[in-house]
Design an enzyme around this catalytic site. Sequence first.
Site, PDB file in Angstrom:
ATOM      1  N   HIS A 223       0.868  -1.180   0.000  1.00 55.14           N
ATOM      2  CA  HIS A 223       0.000   0.000   0.000  1.00 55.14           C
ATOM      3  C   HIS A 223       0.903   1.227   0.000  1.00 55.14           C
ATOM      4  O   HIS A 223       2.083   1.167   0.376  1.00 55.14           O
ATOM      5  CB  HIS A 223      -0.965  -0.003   1.182  1.00 55.14           C
ATOM      6  CG  HIS A 223      -0.477   0.727   2.376  1.00 55.14           C
ATOM      7  ND1 HIS A 223       0.590   0.283   3.117  1.00 55.14           N
ATOM      8  CD2 HIS A 223      -0.893   1.881   2.947  1.00 55.14           C
ATOM      9  CE1 HIS A 223       0.809   1.134   4.112  1.00 55.14           C
ATOM     10  NE2 HIS A 223      -0.064   2.105   4.044  1.00 55.14           N
ATOM     11  N   TYR A 276      -5.924   7.664   4.332  1.00 52.49           N
ATOM     12  CA  TYR A 276      -5.719   8.103   5.710  1.00 52.49           C
ATOM     13  C   TYR A 276      -4.590   9.125   5.723  1.00 52.49           C
ATOM     14  O   TYR A 276      -3.819   9.243   4.759  1.00 52.49           O
ATOM     15  CB  TYR A 276      -5.434   6.926   6.636  1.00 52.49           C
ATOM     16  CG  TYR A 276      -4.155   6.171   6.356  1.00 52.49           C
ATOM     17  CD1 TYR A 276      -2.985   6.468   7.055  1.00 52.49           C
ATOM     18  CD2 TYR A 276      -4.117   5.142   5.412  1.00 52.49           C
ATOM     19  CE1 TYR A 276      -1.818   5.766   6.822  1.00 52.49           C
ATOM     20  CE2 TYR A 276      -2.947   4.442   5.175  1.00 52.49           C
ATOM     21  CZ  TYR A 276      -1.801   4.756   5.875  1.00 52.49           C
ATOM     22  OH  TYR A 276      -0.645   4.068   5.640  1.00 52.49           O
ATOM     23  N   ASP A 576     -18.562 -26.383  22.691  1.00 49.03           N
ATOM     24  CA  ASP A 576     -19.683 -27.183  23.166  1.00 49.03           C
ATOM     25  C   ASP A 576     -19.847 -28.342  22.197  1.00 49.03           C
ATOM     26  O   ASP A 576     -19.768 -28.188  20.987  1.00 49.03           O
ATOM     27  CB  ASP A 576     -20.971 -26.360  23.334  1.00 49.03           C
ATOM     28  CG  ASP A 576     -21.544 -25.857  22.028  1.00 49.03           C
ATOM     29  OD1 ASP A 576     -20.771 -25.611  21.078  1.00 49.03           O
ATOM     30  OD2 ASP A 576     -22.772 -25.680  21.944  1.00 49.03           O
TER      31      ASP A 576
END
Length: 849
Positions: A223, A276, A576
């Site tokens: 990136h 960003y 479980d």
Amino acid sequence: MSTDALPSSAETVIIGAGAVGCSVAYHLTELGAEDVVVLDKGPLPVTGGSSTHAPGIMFQTSPSKIQTKTAHYTTRLLKDAGVYNETGGIELARSEERMDFLRRRVEWATAYGLPEPELLEPEEVTERLPLVDAEEILGGYYSPTDGQVAGTDALQWYIETTPASFHGHTEVTDLELEDDAVRAVETDRGRIECDRCVLATNNWAYQTGQLADVELPIAPVEHQYVVTEPLEELRGNERADDAVTGLEIPGDREITESMAQPPDRPVGRDQDNSLYFRTHGEGYGLGSYNHEPLVVDPDEMGSNSAESQASVHSFTEKHWRKATHPNREKSPKQAFDELLPATADAEFDATENGIFVYTPDGMPVLGETAQVDGLWTGLAIWWTHSGGYGKILAEWMETGVPRLPSGPVDTSGIDVNRFEPHAGNKQYFMDRGGMRYQQVYSIVEPRWQPADRRGLRTSPFYHRQQELGAEFYQSGGWEVPQWYESNADLVSEYEDRIPDQDGWQGSNRSPIEGAEHLHTREKVSMYDMTTFSSIMVEGSDAGDFLQRVCSNDMDLSIGQVRYTTMLNEGGTVLADLTVARLDDDEYMVTTGGGNSPGIHGSWLEEHAPETVSVTVEESAKSTIGLWGPNARLLLQRTTEADLSNDAFPYFSGKRIYVGDVPVIALRLSYVGELGWELWAPTEYGQKLWDTLWEAGQDLGVRPMGAGAVESMRLEKGFRLWGADVDTDVNPYEAGLPFAVDLDTDFVGKEALVEARDDGIDQRVACLTLDDSTDAMLGGRPVYADGEAVGYVQAGDYGYSVGESIAYTYLPEEYAAAGTSVRIECEGRSYDATVRDEPLFDPGRDKIIR
């Protein structure tokens, strides 16, 4: 501390001295572990991995509880260490869809305990981020404890304060195994015998896994990040000129120096454009995921040199100036020029295509590998979560209980053993890694399904299901029908009992799911359970072994079936299970689909003595759940076995023939109706389907998808591991005391008894909405007395009871039936009431008849 001499032996060797490896070493020694050695092939602390080329921005809020919790722990740890800049973080919205998403951010943050999340108006954003053009945004989400970590400083702090020995310029060349266990780590500087080894190699994870013949599906992806020249608007901002003075730095020194500059205002994200940003002294750092996936072959990651860092590739100008992301219309430059006009004509002082890693499901990889004893992993983790996952892994290794200071955590979504068999194929995980890269800043709908690499795992019923118009969802690579278009005619029959599910909650749903639910309650349906797995446990000590690992009494008669939990050393629910005794020394353990076979099966294999054989039969059997009032009549037509309640009671099992098909039939029902689970060898599967289908045509037999099962099991209060019961609760908290027999001895008993004696301060609660039929989504906060006291674990509409159901865990004082609470979901407030469970057929009259 850093040392030069390489030891010949150690208790623990950690490979990788980046954010994760250092965090694991710090937390191990904090727990009392001694003789910990950390190795890296790069110099220290600037190793050449992503920990020092990353800009260090830390946004904590995630739809994932564990991601949010680990991020918050990391920020607190690094803030206390003095290496975290708590500037706050602002995520921007440039569309109405993104504003809706930011409202979800507030709900997730509130649910998972982040302090003071807030929605901002555009002018409130620009007060904190004055270079943002207010005309370009609709608002923002503000998290005041978000910020940025000074990567190099943080690594130096770890090395200086951790009582472990750190060794740079040490390349691991092999892992020595003996009897499928780690025995030594071979390096270019010598051999280190060890009891356990931790892989914290991130970008090189695939390669280091190969040293032990372990396929780790972790794809490196590039990136982009740039740092502008000084901007007039930022003149006078503080610059840390000596941040990396005297350090050995491979490759471009300017990148490391730039990343060491602290931000002076909130870090920001423009997720609508996959961008960003943060300040670096007088420059602005601009990061972009807004380009096509640039996936790196993990075998070609290479090593550092004086000229380059292996995890930093050359900046590709075209990906900055052109729109190459398949879901974004604007190029990174265009989007940044609009949002931050001051950067539009700026030159760049530093550029990089930095490499991070992605797994097929986008989550980290933690835990001990099933293939090699003593080989642990802490991978696919960014700075944001590194402290938290280091703590979890260290606790897991030292105490057997993965936990944060807030308590045990659910590891089902991060366990290294969760991946399906095909995930290790390099091309598969590279493609899926690229897909996850694309989704980093995308708005992903509930129940979203990938379009590529489908049809990998299909049950023997698959072609019949296609003929019936199955809508397939993918689970663990399996194609699982969610509903069937052939049942569309049932919608009009039950339309007055199937409310519309609109908006976000209604994404990827169908009213057919409700129709299948109601039809099963009245007639009979067939449900494909092939994704569920059987685990055969055999041998003269099989019963004793199961007694040791199961919390319930395993002193079963042949033909008896029992529900139980399996606990870790801390007394919380690892699984479980249903256990059926088929013969003197033969037991069949059944567990769910998805990641259950890998996690639960490997745990049983690891703990079994030599006198016990454990065989995980993932895909070896095909299974049909035959459920509904007409189930006995239908099944009796196909078999000579006596299916009466006296001869074949609830929670019993036997081998029978269904037509010509040999079947292990278990009198069980996951939907609260009369019925059986029919387990047959896979090669007999299609014949089993056809036999039942033909026998039930005049009885109204229909296929049923997973959507109907989910709403039916919630009405009945049946738990789903990984959703409303997992490793962050014990059986008493989960409402499963009947699955515990304290007259037996089992793993986790001591901790469970201690927890019980200390007092259970939270427990599961069944909620129904007071005046709405909307389905609730997971991760949404539950309020009482004006405070968030829990969050939705699972929710759906109960078509039989005519109410929307949500399951949560509440403090004891709020968990009593009749208590009024409130749920926030999709920006709306819903009044709800705690109810006694189960809501449907509490006397079990429909199951036991």
